[in-house]
Design a protein around this motif. Structure first.
Motif, PDB file in Angstrom:
ATOM      1  N   MET A  97       5.555  -2.664  -5.187  1.00 36.29           N
ATOM      2  CA  MET A  97       4.121  -2.903  -5.054  1.00 36.29           C
ATOM      3  C   MET A  97       3.723  -4.240  -5.667  1.00 36.29           C
ATOM      4  SD  MET A  97       0.984  -3.023  -6.669  1.00 36.29           S
ATOM      5  CE  MET A  97       1.415  -2.359  -8.290  1.00 36.29           C
ATOM      6  N   ALA A  98       4.204  -4.495  -6.899  1.00 38.29           N
ATOM      7  CA  ALA A  98       3.821  -5.721  -7.609  1.00 38.29           C
ATOM      8  C   ALA A  98       4.314  -6.968  -6.891  1.00 38.29           C
ATOM      9  CB  ALA A  98       4.371  -5.678  -9.036  1.00 38.29           C
ATOM     10  N   TYR A  99       5.564  -6.954  -6.474  1.00 42.50           N
ATOM     11  CA  TYR A  99       6.144  -8.144  -5.852  1.00 42.50           C
ATOM     12  C   TYR A  99       5.450  -8.476  -4.535  1.00 42.50           C
ATOM     13  CZ  TYR A  99       9.753 -11.500  -4.512  1.00 42.50           C
ATOM     14  OH  TYR A  99      10.427 -12.638  -4.157  1.00 42.50           O
ATOM     15  N   THR A 100       5.234  -7.464  -3.685  1.00 46.95           N
ATOM     16  CA  THR A 100       4.585  -7.710  -2.392  1.00 46.95           C
ATOM     17  C   THR A 100       3.107  -8.051  -2.574  1.00 46.95           C
ATOM     18  OG1 THR A 100       4.266  -5.310  -2.156  1.00 46.95           O
ATOM     19  CG2 THR A 100       6.186  -6.280  -1.078  1.00 46.95           C
TER      20      THR A 100
ATOM     21  N   ALA B 266       0.822  -1.207   0.000  1.00 48.56           N
ATOM     22  CA  ALA B 266       0.000   0.000   0.000  1.00 48.56           C
ATOM     23  C   ALA B 266       0.858   1.260   0.000  1.00 48.56           C
ATOM     24  CB  ALA B 266      -0.931  -0.006   1.210  1.00 48.56           C
ATOM     25  N   LEU B 267       1.897   1.272   0.821  1.00 46.75           N
ATOM     26  CA  LEU B 267       2.778   2.435   0.887  1.00 46.75           C
ATOM     27  C   LEU B 267       3.508   2.647  -0.433  1.00 46.75           C
ATOM     28  CD1 LEU B 267       4.069   4.726   2.490  1.00 46.75           C
ATOM     29  CD2 LEU B 267       5.752   3.072   3.343  1.00 46.75           C
TER      30      LEU B 267
ATOM     31  N   PHE C 110      -2.739   7.156   2.646  1.00 45.03           N
ATOM     32  CA  PHE C 110      -1.422   7.673   2.293  1.00 45.03           C
ATOM     33  C   PHE C 110      -1.545   8.680   1.152  1.00 45.03           C
ATOM     34  CE2 PHE C 110       0.253   3.270   3.653  1.00 45.03           C
ATOM     35  CZ  PHE C 110       0.444   3.701   4.960  1.00 45.03           C
ATOM     36  N   GLY C 111      -2.417   8.368   0.182  1.00 41.17           N
ATOM     37  CA  GLY C 111      -2.607   9.258  -0.959  1.00 41.17           C
ATOM     38  C   GLY C 111      -3.203  10.595  -0.568  1.00 41.17           C
ATOM     39  N   ILE C 112      -4.185  10.584   0.331  1.00 37.51           N
ATOM     40  CA  ILE C 112      -4.786  11.825   0.790  1.00 37.51           C
ATOM     41  C   ILE C 112      -3.745  12.684   1.504  1.00 37.51           C
ATOM     42  CG2 ILE C 112      -6.473  12.801   2.397  1.00 37.51           C
ATOM     43  CD1 ILE C 112      -8.288  10.439   1.759  1.00 37.51           C
ATOM     44  N   LEU C 113      -2.910  12.054   2.316  1.00 35.31           N
ATOM     45  CA  LEU C 113      -1.859  12.786   3.021  1.00 35.31           C
ATOM     46  C   LEU C 113      -0.837  13.350   2.041  1.00 35.31           C
ATOM     47  CD1 LEU C 113      -1.303  10.425   6.085  1.00 35.31           C
ATOM     48  CD2 LEU C 113      -2.384  12.685   6.085  1.00 35.31           C
ATOM     49  N   TYR C 114      -0.444  12.561   1.056  1.00 37.02           N
ATOM     50  CA  TYR C 114       0.461  13.067   0.032  1.00 37.02           C
ATOM     51  C   TYR C 114      -0.158  14.268  -0.686  1.00 37.02           C
ATOM     52  CZ  TYR C 114       3.989   9.299   0.029  1.00 37.02           C
ATOM     53  OH  TYR C 114       5.014   8.451   0.353  1.00 37.02           O
ATOM     54  N   GLY C 115      -1.451  14.167  -0.995  1.00 35.85           N
ATOM     55  CA  GLY C 115      -2.122  15.260  -1.691  1.00 35.85           C
ATOM     56  C   GLY C 115      -2.073  16.552  -0.909  1.00 35.85           C
ATOM     57  N   ALA C 116      -2.241  16.460   0.396  1.00 38.09           N
ATOM     58  CA  ALA C 116      -2.228  17.661   1.234  1.00 38.09           C
ATOM     59  C   ALA C 116      -0.813  18.181   1.461  1.00 38.09           C
ATOM     60  CB  ALA C 116      -2.895  17.360   2.571  1.00 38.09           C
ATOM     61  N   LEU C 117       0.125  17.281   1.743  1.00 40.40           N
ATOM     62  CA  LEU C 117       1.469  17.696   2.121  1.00 40.40           C
ATOM     63  C   LEU C 117       2.317  18.117   0.928  1.00 40.40           C
ATOM     64  CD1 LEU C 117       2.244  14.949   4.804  1.00 40.40           C
ATOM     65  CD2 LEU C 117       1.510  17.310   5.193  1.00 40.40           C
ATOM     66  N   LEU C 118       2.168  17.430  -0.199  1.00 33.05           N
ATOM     67  CA  LEU C 118       3.029  17.704  -1.349  1.00 33.05           C
ATOM     68  C   LEU C 118       2.388  18.622  -2.375  1.00 33.05           C
ATOM     69  CD1 LEU C 118       4.564  14.156  -2.024  1.00 33.05           C
ATOM     70  CD2 LEU C 118       5.473  16.014  -0.621  1.00 33.05           C
ATOM     71  N   PHE C 119       1.061  18.533  -2.532  1.00 34.75           N
ATOM     72  CA  PHE C 119       0.404  19.274  -3.602  1.00 34.75           C
ATOM     73  C   PHE C 119      -0.525  20.365  -3.091  1.00 34.75           C
ATOM     74  CE2 PHE C 119       0.948  14.773  -4.994  1.00 34.75           C
ATOM     75  CZ  PHE C 119       2.045  14.996  -5.805  1.00 34.75           C
ATOM     76  N   ARG C 120      -0.524  20.569  -1.779  1.00 33.61           N
ATOM     77  CA  ARG C 120      -1.328  21.642  -1.173  1.00 33.61           C
ATOM     78  C   ARG C 120      -2.800  21.530  -1.543  1.00 33.61           C
ATOM     79  NH1 ARG C 120       2.280  22.726   2.627  1.00 33.61           N
ATOM     80  NH2 ARG C 120       4.289  23.355   1.762  1.00 33.61           N
ATOM     81  N   GLU C 121      -3.294  20.296  -1.688  1.00 36.56           N
ATOM     82  CA  GLU C 121      -4.717  20.113  -1.977  1.00 36.56           C
ATOM     83  C   GLU C 121      -5.532  20.470  -0.747  1.00 36.56           C
ATOM     84  OE1 GLU C 121      -5.278  16.166  -3.418  1.00 36.56           O
ATOM     85  OE2 GLU C 121      -4.135  16.510  -5.263  1.00 36.56           O
TER      86      GLU C 121
END
Length: 293
Positions: free
Chosen positions: A234-237, A13-14, A260-271
């Protein structure tokens, strides 16, 4: 001895969420087809060293090749939808709809593999749907009961959400069918082999007719390699984990990637809207956790 499926799935997932964020951050100018070449073609190439002890393919039954023939076009279609969705629309409005994958898997895995979930798992389905409703909850008004259906209509009206919901349905099919194919090949071999086939197909279909695509990818070597490496993890695991447990349960935990995606969106893309959308995503994760339990 294989690791337990739960830590494998969390790592999966990560890696998936990180690949999505890296794609959006560094490869924004790439088309959906170019991104498919990166995330499938190059990933297959990076995983190819793991095929050194692959058994003779002539010993595989016809059923294996039927599974594979059905999987490849579905996987390519899902990847095109997926790439266009996360490239052109906010991660926080698209990725949460991937939580519907285990909902679809419950029916598909029961039909194709005979895997069933418990009544408690059905309760998890309800929480996933409730989380999807809350994701667009600002469109509903408490004083107007007719507006309560707006979030469900939003799934159809918003292109990013609609594409991601279609992607979730296709991923439910491919996840189940992939486990069906693994009846005939060990998971640590099937993952690299499957992505090798996908990578070769997507390269022949999308890249070879457009030689300029290779030059464009070569201009961003580190970004392209990073995304492909994360997809390789991701594929292997994914295949190691899904071999150890029912498909619906593994995919449910894998959808932790949406948080994780929602957090990335807020922290990296200022969503914007993190405070409003994060509880909705958490409710969806609670639903898939209930399915897991």
């Amino acid at each position: 001895m294989l690791l337990h499926w739960l830590p494998l799935t969390l790592l999966c997932a990560l890696a998936l969420a990180s690949a999505d964020a890296a794609t959006k951050a560094w490869l924004q100018e790439f088309s959906a087809r170019e991104l498919a070449v990166v995330r499938l073609g190059l990933t297959g190439l990076l995983l190819s060293p793991l095929l050194w002890d692959l058994p003779p393919l002539t010993g595989l039954p016809a059923a294996f090749w039927w599974w594979l023939a059905a999987l490849v076009p579905l996987e390519l279609l899902a990847m095109l939808f997926y790439m266009k969705s996360i490239r052109d629309h906010p991660l926080s409005l698209t990725l949460p709809y991937l939580a519907f994958t285990p909902v679809f898997v419950m029916g598909i895995a029961w039909v194709l593999l005979g895997e069933a979930v418990t009544l408690q798992g059905a309760g998890g389905v309800f929480l996933v749907v409730a989380g999807a409703w809350l994701l667009n909850g600002e469109r509903a008004q408490a004083q107007d009961w007719r507006s309560w259906g707006e979030p469900f209509r939003a799934v159809v009206e918003q292109p990013g959400s609609r594409m991601m919901l279609a992607t979730a349905a296709i991923f439910a099919l491919t996840s189940t069918m992939g486990k069906g194919a693994m009846q005939y090949m060990a998971p640590e071999q099937f993952g690299p082999f499957y992505f090798g086939v996908l990578g070769l197909t997507v390269t022949l279909v999308f890249a070879v007719p457009r030689p300029g695509m290779f030059r464009k990818l070569a201009r961003r070597p580190w970004a392209v390699l990073t995304v492909a490496a994360l997809m390789g993890i991701m594929a292997y695991t994914h295949f190691l984990a899904i071999a150890q447990v029912e498909v619906a349960y593994m995919i449910a935990v894998k959808r932790v990637s949406l948080l994780f995606g929602i957090l990335y969106g807020a922290l990296l893309f200022r969503e914007t809207g993190l405070i409003r959308r994060l509880p909705a995503g958490a409710l969806m994760v609670a639903g898939v956790a209930l399915i897991l339990l």
